[in-house]
Design an enzyme around this catalytic site. Structure first.
Site, PDB file in Angstrom:
ATOM      1  N   ARG A   1       9.732 -72.413   3.158  1.00 65.71           N
ATOM      2  CA  ARG A   1       8.965 -72.772   1.967  1.00 65.71           C
ATOM      3  C   ARG A   1       9.774 -73.766   1.125  1.00 65.71           C
ATOM      4  O   ARG A   1       9.241 -74.686   0.548  1.00 65.71           O
ATOM      5  CB  ARG A   1       8.609 -71.525   1.142  1.00 65.71           C
ATOM      6  CG  ARG A   1       8.020 -71.878  -0.212  1.00 65.71           C
ATOM      7  CD  ARG A   1       7.273 -70.758  -0.918  1.00 65.71           C
ATOM      8  NE  ARG A   1       7.803 -69.431  -0.719  1.00 65.71           N
ATOM      9  CZ  ARG A   1       8.926 -68.961  -1.273  1.00 65.71           C
ATOM     10  NH1 ARG A   1       9.656 -69.716  -2.077  1.00 65.71           N
ATOM     11  NH2 ARG A   1       9.308 -67.722  -1.030  1.00 65.71           N
TER      12      ARG A   1
ATOM     13  N   TYR B   1     -12.838 -87.810  -8.297  1.00 64.71           N
ATOM     14  CA  TYR B   1     -13.166 -86.855  -7.238  1.00 64.71           C
ATOM     15  C   TYR B   1     -13.651 -85.524  -7.848  1.00 64.71           C
ATOM     16  O   TYR B   1     -13.065 -85.038  -8.814  1.00 64.71           O
ATOM     17  CB  TYR B   1     -11.939 -86.662  -6.334  1.00 64.71           C
ATOM     18  CG  TYR B   1     -12.064 -85.484  -5.423  1.00 64.71           C
ATOM     19  CD1 TYR B   1     -13.133 -85.385  -4.522  1.00 64.71           C
ATOM     20  CD2 TYR B   1     -11.147 -84.441  -5.451  1.00 64.71           C
ATOM     21  CE1 TYR B   1     -13.282 -84.283  -3.696  1.00 64.71           C
ATOM     22  CE2 TYR B   1     -11.275 -83.344  -4.620  1.00 64.71           C
ATOM     23  CZ  TYR B   1     -12.356 -83.276  -3.749  1.00 64.71           C
ATOM     24  OH  TYR B   1     -12.490 -82.173  -2.941  1.00 64.71           O
TER      25      TYR B   1
ATOM     26  N   ASP C   1      -3.833 -91.597  -8.542  1.00 64.69           N
ATOM     27  CA  ASP C   1      -4.290 -91.034  -7.269  1.00 64.69           C
ATOM     28  C   ASP C   1      -4.572 -92.229  -6.349  1.00 64.69           C
ATOM     29  O   ASP C   1      -5.547 -92.955  -6.539  1.00 64.69           O
ATOM     30  CB  ASP C   1      -5.562 -90.197  -7.508  1.00 64.69           C
ATOM     31  CG  ASP C   1      -6.055 -89.516  -6.241  1.00 64.69           C
ATOM     32  OD1 ASP C   1      -5.776 -90.030  -5.140  1.00 64.69           O
ATOM     33  OD2 ASP C   1      -6.735 -88.475  -6.346  1.00 64.69           O
TER      34      ASP C   1
ATOM     35  N   LYS D   1      -6.688 -87.659   4.033  1.00 67.94           N
ATOM     36  CA  LYS D   1      -7.589 -88.793   4.254  1.00 67.94           C
ATOM     37  C   LYS D   1      -6.914 -89.856   5.121  1.00 67.94           C
ATOM     38  O   LYS D   1      -6.595 -89.594   6.252  1.00 67.94           O
ATOM     39  CB  LYS D   1      -8.050 -89.327   2.896  1.00 67.94           C
ATOM     40  CG  LYS D   1      -8.565 -88.225   1.942  1.00 67.94           C
ATOM     41  CD  LYS D   1      -9.788 -87.564   2.507  1.00 67.94           C
ATOM     42  CE  LYS D   1     -10.399 -86.415   1.727  1.00 67.94           C
ATOM     43  NZ  LYS D   1      -9.715 -85.743   0.663  1.00 67.94           N
TER      44      LYS D   1
HETATM   45  C1  LIG Z   1      -9.419 -89.175  -4.430  1.00 71.52           C
HETATM   46  C2  LIG Z   1      -9.135 -87.761  -4.012  1.00 71.52           C
HETATM   47  N1  LIG Z   1      -8.114 -87.107  -4.561  1.00 71.52           N
HETATM   48  C3  LIG Z   1      -7.819 -85.828  -4.231  1.00 71.52           C
HETATM   49  C4  LIG Z   1      -8.577 -85.148  -3.301  1.00 71.52           C
HETATM   50  C5  LIG Z   1      -8.243 -83.713  -2.973  1.00 71.52           C
HETATM   51  O1  LIG Z   1      -7.586 -83.650  -1.741  1.00 71.52           O
HETATM   52  P1  LIG Z   1      -7.706 -82.421  -0.709  1.00 71.52           P
HETATM   53  O2  LIG Z   1      -9.121 -82.372  -0.238  1.00 71.52           O
HETATM   54  O3  LIG Z   1      -6.714 -82.803   0.355  1.00 71.52           O
HETATM   55  O4  LIG Z   1      -7.310 -81.202  -1.443  1.00 71.52           O
HETATM   56  C6  LIG Z   1      -9.644 -85.793  -2.685  1.00 71.52           C
HETATM   57  C7  LIG Z   1     -10.473 -85.097  -1.693  1.00 71.52           C
HETATM   58  O5  LIG Z   1     -11.517 -85.579  -1.283  1.00 71.52           O
HETATM   59  C8  LIG Z   1      -9.925 -87.150  -3.046  1.00 71.52           C
HETATM   60  O6  LIG Z   1     -10.968 -87.813  -2.505  1.00 71.52           O
END
Ligand SMILES: Cc1ncc(COP(=O)(O)O)c(C=O)c1O
Length: 396
Positions: free
Chosen positions: A46, A99, A171, A196
């Site tokens: 961890r 998101y 992000d 992604k």
């Molecule tokens: C722009 C963006 N940030 C964060 C996330 C969250 O990521 P995760 O689905 O890996 O938890 C997503 C998920 O679709 C996203 O599109």
């Protein structure tokens, strides 16, 4: 070392003991110590793991950062940043278009414990200035945004954040470090849903946070071990494998997105196309300045009825109807009922998120196949309208 070389070489030497070109997966929970408290740099998985460490090294190199911490998901990474920096009474500013899971963690997890969440149009710098107060701790930017691919001037927002002693978190999931380097634009922390494009094959869920400054990074890193939302060594290895083709894949994703945006634009059944590479996109000029490519995502609004949107989305040959994005296989998503369903309908309407919106994540297939699949779907709607028959549901 140039970007593509880093994806293959940074932090990834052959394994020293055997010469194995690709390092093995260190599938272990713990490490034998020579004497109590004397380990070889690893005590418990961890806290640290050699496979995760390789991933963190290459992620930092790609993003032009000094530090990286990998998490079990993008949202676990978000949680670490928010938990590290927000206390009751503090304020966070973010975009209207964000998101759905980010909306949910802010409004359902942090807002109830007293954090003030302000969602504004971060593309409007006057609105950003007006929203900042002495309690603002974080300006949280997605650019391009999910799902409408709206653009924020990252460097300008960074200046406002720093003038008010707040952090700017970017992000960078949609742009990836191939097309956008937020640390060069003043970011304090960069965040990814590694799930992604970085992993790239729709086979793992992971997240990461990166930083340049150790003091800013430390509270976030601390939570990786203290709260334990870590990715498994196997998942880290999958991402190490996926990253090796990141630049190649992003080039193809972008090529496909451009071809699709051009084909949809001006079609009588398409009300609006959202792609930052189109000259009439409101953020086009800023995107051209702060990105080295316009990315691989395209969204569009169908000029149709709800049933037509649903039938179109569920009957494509090459675009699987699924949440997520950024994999080699193309996906189509209806944000209002899928990725952004956690936003209540009234709030979606207020944020300008149409029920007619479809989001495409073109994969690495041939662009002609992808374009003709979409045009065929539009032609099906036209045929059904002229014969007054309902549009055929899933024919795939
Ligand atoms: C722009 C963006 N940030 C964060 C996330 C969250 O990521 P995760 O689905 O890996 O938890 C997503 C998920 O679709 C996203 O599109």
């Amino acid at each position: 070392m140039k970007f593509a070389t880093k994806t293959i070489h940074a932090g990834q030497p052959s394994e020293p003991e055997t010469g194995s070109l690709i390092a093995p997966i260190f599938q272990t929970s713990t490490y034998e110590q020579e004497a109590p408290g004397q380990d070889k740099g690893y005590s418990y998985s961890r806290t640290n793991n050699p496979t995760r460490e390789r991933l963190e090294t290459v992620l930092a190199e790609l993003e032009g950062a000094k530090y990286a911490a990998a998490y079990a998901s993008g949202l676990a990474a978000e949680n670490a940043v928010l938990q590290a920096y927000l206390r009751p009474g503090d304020e966070i500013i973010t975009s209207l278009d964000v998101y759905g899971g980010t909306y949910r963690i802010l409004n359902r997890v942090f807002q109830p414990i007293g954090v003030v969440v302000r969602q504004i149009d971060t593309g409007d710098l006057k609105a950003v200035e007006a929203a900042v107060s002495s309690r603002t701790r974080i300006l949280w930017i997605e650019s391009p945004t999910n799902p409408r691919l709206l653009i924020t001037d990252i460097a300008a927002v960074g200046k406002i954040a720093h003038k008010h002693n707040a952090l700017m978190v970017v992000d960078n999931t949609f742009a990836t470090p191939v097309f956008q380097q937020p640390f060069q634009l003043g970011a304090d922390l960069v965040l990814h849903s590694v799930t992604k494009y970085l992993a790239g094959h729709s086979d793992t869920v992971q997240g990461a946070v990166l930083a340049q400054d150790q003091a800013i990074f430390e509270p976030v890193k601390y939570l990786q071990n203290a709260t334990g939302a870590i990715p498994s060594p196997f998942d880290c290895w999958l991402t190490l494998r996926g990253l090796k083709t990141l630049e190649l894949r992003m080039q193809r994703h972008e090529e496909n997105a451009r071809a699709i945006a051009d084909a949809l634009k001006g079609h009588p059944l398409v009300r609006r196309v959202y792609y930052p590479g189109l000259p009439d996109h409101p953020g086009h000029e800023i995107a051209a300045r702060q990105m080295s490519g316009f990315g691989g995502m395209v969204s569009f609004e169908l000029a149709g009825a709800k049933e037509e949107v649903e039938a179109f989305a569920s009957s494509r040959r090459y675009f699987a109807l699924a949440e997520s994005l950024g994999g080699v296989k193309s996906l189509i998503c209806h944000p209002a009922s899928m990725t952004h369903a956690s936003i209540p309908p009234e709030a979606r309407a207020e944020l300008g998120l149409s029920d007619m919106l479809l989001r495409l994540s073109p994969g690495c297939e041939n662009h002609e196949d992808l374009v003709s699949d979409l045009l065929e779907g539009l032609a099906e709607i036209e045929r059904a309208r002229s014969t007054k028959k309902p549009v055929a549901a899933a024919s795939r």
